[in-house]
Design an enzyme around this catalytic site. Structure first.
Site, PDB file in Angstrom:
ATOM      1  N   LEU A   9       0.868  -1.173   0.000  1.00  0.00           N
ATOM      2  CA  LEU A   9       0.000   0.000   0.000  1.00  0.00           C
ATOM      3  C   LEU A   9       0.903   1.222   0.000  1.00  0.00           C
ATOM      4  CD1 LEU A   9      -2.756  -0.867   2.668  1.00  0.00           C
ATOM      5  CD2 LEU A   9      -3.002  -0.864   0.183  1.00  0.00           C
ATOM      6  N   ASP A  10       0.526   2.256  -0.752  1.00  0.00           N
ATOM      7  CA  ASP A  10       1.302   3.491  -0.755  1.00  0.00           C
ATOM      8  C   ASP A  10       1.415   4.029   0.669  1.00  0.00           C
ATOM      9  OD1 ASP A  10       1.237   3.175  -3.476  1.00  0.00           O
ATOM     10  OD2 ASP A  10      -0.266   4.736  -3.825  1.00  0.00           O
ATOM     11  N   LYS A  11       2.491   4.736   0.942  1.00  0.00           N
ATOM     12  CA  LYS A  11       2.725   5.272   2.286  1.00  0.00           C
ATOM     13  C   LYS A  11       1.537   6.072   2.825  1.00  0.00           C
ATOM     14  CE  LYS A  11       6.143   7.854   5.008  1.00  0.00           C
ATOM     15  NZ  LYS A  11       7.428   8.582   4.990  1.00  0.00           N
TER      16      LYS A  11
END
Length: 229
Positions: free
Chosen positions: A59-61
């Site tokens: 998952l993106d930050k």
């Protein structure tokens, strides 16, 4: 950091990733999910050597939500096969600026990743390095905030490309609220807000038993609080 563990056995660990934390090992000294999961496993059963933690998806930050990590190599292989074979089901909630033309539909695009700028963009099919990206969406709710139309979408990923939901929604005219990379209105200096995207549900088959398992978490964030979920 206290991990919100949704499920754990000898093979897998399902956890809620908080917003702002890297989902794999970070190059900096900031906390990351892999380090936290390793610390948790070691605390439960201290053994010599570092615990095995297999990263299955990312998952993106700036995105929070449900993630699964493998605790054995066999589990990692099984889960990775499920991901590459599109046998998992990932459901996201997103708040977008505007409203899609249709109440539900499918977007199929080709995305090209720019590694230098850590971004992706929609390109023509024949471009070298372009990869097919597909998602389904449906409008769950619609609201107006300070004269601006906002839509809450339920999104199911068919593929897992770099920044896929953020790029495709922006490319189709409804960029995500708070997205400083793909939504022009949030690219001004001094604006600080989280992207309104949350991985709310994940369905996998257990790597040993084969049993279908679904894990869900209610979306968190001020923009999601505007809508009744």
């Amino acid at each position: 950091m206290n991990l919100n563990i949704l499920y754990e056995d000898k093979e897998i660990l399902v956890v809620e990733k908080p917003v702002g934390i890297e989902s794999q090992s970070a190059r900096s000294f900031e906390p990351d999910m892999v380090s936290e999961v390793k610390r948790h496993i070691h605390t439960l059963s201290p053994k010599s050597g570092e615990p095995y933690v297999g990263v299955i998806h990312r998952l993106d930050k700036p995105v929070g939500g449900v993630m699964v990590y493998a605790k054995t190599k066999n589990a990692a292989e099984s889960l990775s096969r499920q991901v590459s074979g599109h046998e998992t089901d990932k459901m996201y909630y997103a708040v977008v600026c505007g409203k899609p033309v249709e109440n539900f539909g499918t977007y199929v695009d080709y995305l090209w990743k720019d590694g230098k700028n850590n971004s992706s963009k929609i390109v023509e099919k024949g471009i070298k390095g372009a990869k097919a990206a597909e998602l389904d969406f449906k409008i769950v709710d619609n609201k107006e905030l300070q004269g601006e139309e906002l839509s809450l979408l339920e999104i199911r990923l068919k593929t897992g490309r770099h920044h896929q939901i953020r790029v495709q929604m922006a490319g189709h005219g409804t960029p995500l609220w708070g997205d400083q990379k793909y939504n022009p209105r949030f690219q001004q200096k001094g604006i600080r807000t989280n992207v309104a995207l949350f991985a709310s549900s994940l369905t996998i088959s257990h790597p040993v038993t084969g049993k279908k398992m679904t894990f869900s978490v209610k979306p968190k964030g001020e923009m999601f609080d505007l809508f009744s979920l």
